[in-house]
Scaffold this motif. Structure first.
Motif, short mmCIF file in Angstrom:
data_model
loop_
_atom_site.label_atom_id
_atom_site.label_comp_id
_atom_site.label_asym_id
_atom_site.label_seq_id
_atom_site.Cartn_x
_atom_site.Cartn_y
_atom_site.Cartn_z
N GLN A 96 -52.31 27.66 -40.23
CA GLN A 96 -51.16 27.61 -41.13
C GLN A 96 -51.02 28.94 -41.87
OE1 GLN A 96 -48.99 24.94 -41.09
NE2 GLN A 96 -47.79 26.58 -42.06
N ILE A 97 -52.17 29.49 -42.32
CA ILE A 97 -52.15 30.80 -43.00
C ILE A 97 -51.64 31.87 -42.04
CG2 ILE A 97 -53.65 32.60 -43.99
CD1 ILE A 97 -55.39 30.26 -45.07
N TRP A 98 -52.07 31.76 -40.78
CA TRP A 98 -51.65 32.73 -39.76
C TRP A 98 -50.12 32.72 -39.64
CZ3 TRP A 98 -48.94 32.91 -35.21
CH2 TRP A 98 -49.09 34.08 -34.44
N TYR A 99 -49.56 31.52 -39.58
CA TYR A 99 -48.09 31.43 -39.47
C TYR A 99 -47.40 31.97 -40.72
CZ TYR A 99 -47.32 29.05 -35.04
OH TYR A 99 -47.23 28.76 -33.70
N ASN A 100 -47.95 31.58 -41.89
CA ASN A 100 -47.31 31.99 -43.15
C ASN A 100 -47.31 33.51 -43.31
OD1 ASN A 100 -46.83 29.35 -43.73
ND2 ASN A 100 -48.59 29.11 -45.10
N SER A 101 -48.36 34.15 -42.78
CA SER A 101 -48.45 35.60 -42.96
C SER A 101 -47.90 36.38 -41.76
CB SER A 101 -49.91 35.99 -43.21
OG SER A 101 -50.68 35.59 -42.10
#
Lengths: 203, 209
Positions: A96-101
């Motif tokens: 999820q962090i990967w997508y958000n960033s």
């Protein structure tokens, strides 16, 4: 010796070119747009890259990566349909962090829209019977309709309702007559309660 | 100069021969056939048999283990006649699946004999799980497959007609010498309910009656 070497090299080049071209004859060049871009991609369970030459027809494309949910789409590939979009949903906090960033959020949104569109096509490709539903046969009597199981792979169930025992036989025959194998479908009967359910103690 | 010219000509000829050889090997493949319990094994060209209406035999396999070289791009099947208690049949061949091992199925007569003999066993098995089954349904084995490994039985409702009096089918699998009931008897088998049973078996069971 130079002449011989040139002949051998030319033969090899021509041979490789002929081999490469013959491998592409009758196939369609397919581009696969995938996020995350380092996900492993397979077509019909065989590993491929983001571009491949594929025989026209129905194929299953799948992308997998640790931390993400698998993305699967079943598409009928042709000259006019030669792109596949696979967006792997996040299945972990890290993902999820990967997508958000991810720097290109527009690409994420675009791929998400395309994937959703292709899931719709997947549904029709996997279950072409739905194009013929709902269907009602008053004389059967039976009616057939469909609903969604709500899973990510666009699974569908079919209901046979307003039917009698004789109508249910006719309903299954109707499905076969349309060229579908009922054994491959999730078929449910609304009125029928199996007398042997739970060992025959259902009542 | 003459020697160089000669070497060049020889090299070209060798390359042409190699190309022709590779092309031939690339355009053909070997069908290898192993068998027991059958006779009169032949390799037939499917497309020609369809055009002519009769089977076009291109080779006879005289003994188990023999191989025959055939052209690629043509559909073939290996046809055979069963010995006593075994059925005639055929196996499709492709250039990616060209090692054929013929395992003939039992003949209809053999299956009829087997089904009569297993009826008491499957009734007992059904009664263990469904005590009402014998009083509610007439049980009759209708088909067997894979040398008696699979059996489908028909359960016809005995009582008065109502909305739940559908004819059911029961599917059994033989594990060693023991019969097992694969799934709850149902109107139809599907791979959604019977997840551990091959689709071809479910389809066969559904088409059995």
């Amino acid at each position: 010796m130079v002449v011989i070497s040139v002949i051998i090299v030319l033969s090899l080049i021509i041979g490789i070119a002929v081999f490469t071209l013959s491998n592409q004859v009758g196939k369609v060049g397919v581009t696969i747009d995938v996020l995350p871009s380092d996900a492993k991609i397979t077509v019909d369970d065989k590993p491929i890259g983001t571009t491949a030459y594929i025989t026209p027809g129905v194929h299953t494309f799948k992308a997998t990566k640790k931390g993400f949910r698998d993305a699967t789409t079943v598409l009928s590939i042709s000259e006019s349909r030669n792109t596949v979009s696979l967006l792997l949903p996040a299945n972990s906090v890290e993902a999820q962090i990967w997508y958000n960033s991810y720097p290109d959020q527009q690409k994420v949104q675009s791929l998400s829209d395309k994937s959703a569109n292709e899931r719709g096509m997947t549904m029709h490709t996997r279950f072409p019977l739905i194009d013929k539903l709902p269907y009602i046969d008053i004389g059967g009597p039976f009616a057939i309709d469909y609903g969604f199981t709500g899973t990510a792979n666009a699974d569908i169930y079919f209901t046979i309702h307003d039917s009698t025992p004789a109508g249910r036989i006719k309903a299954l025959q109707w499905i076969k007559d349309k060229g579908f194998n009922p054994a491959e479908l999730d078929i449910r009967y609304e009125e029928f309660i199996n007398p042997l359910k739970n060992g025959g103690n259902q009542s | 100069m003459n020697r160089r010219y000669l070497i060049a000509v020889v090299a070209v000829i060798l390359i042409i021969i190699a190309c022709v050889g590779i092309s031939y090997l690339n355009s053909t493949y070997l069908i290898s056939v192993k068998y027991t319990d059958v006779h009169d094994v032949t390799i037939d060209n499917i497309s020609e048999s369809q055009v002519g209406g009769t089977s076009k035999t291109i080779a006879t396999v005289t003994k188990s283990g023999d191989s025959v070289r055939v052209n690629k791009g043509v559909p073939y099947y290996v046809r055979y006649k069963g010995n006593t208690n075994y059925a005639d049949g055929f196996v499709s061949v492709s250039d990616t699946d060209n090692n054929v091992t013929i395992i003939p199925d039992y003949s209809s007569a053999k299956y009829t004999e087997l089904m009569d003999s297993v009826l008491p066993d499957i009734i007992t098995l059904l009664k263990q799980k469904y005590p009402i089954v014998e009083s509610t349904y007439t049980i009759k084995p209708v088909a067997m497959k894979a040398r008696g490994e699979w059996l489908v039985a028909r359960l016809d409702y005995k009582g008065n007609y109502s909305n739940n009096t559908d004819t059911l089918r029961a599917l059994f699998h033989k594990n060693g010498n023991t019969w097992e009931l694969v799934a709850e008897p149902d109107i139809l088998f599907t791979e959604y309910k019977q997840k551990n049973t091959p689709l071809d078996i479910l389809t066969w069971a559904n088409d059995a009656f």
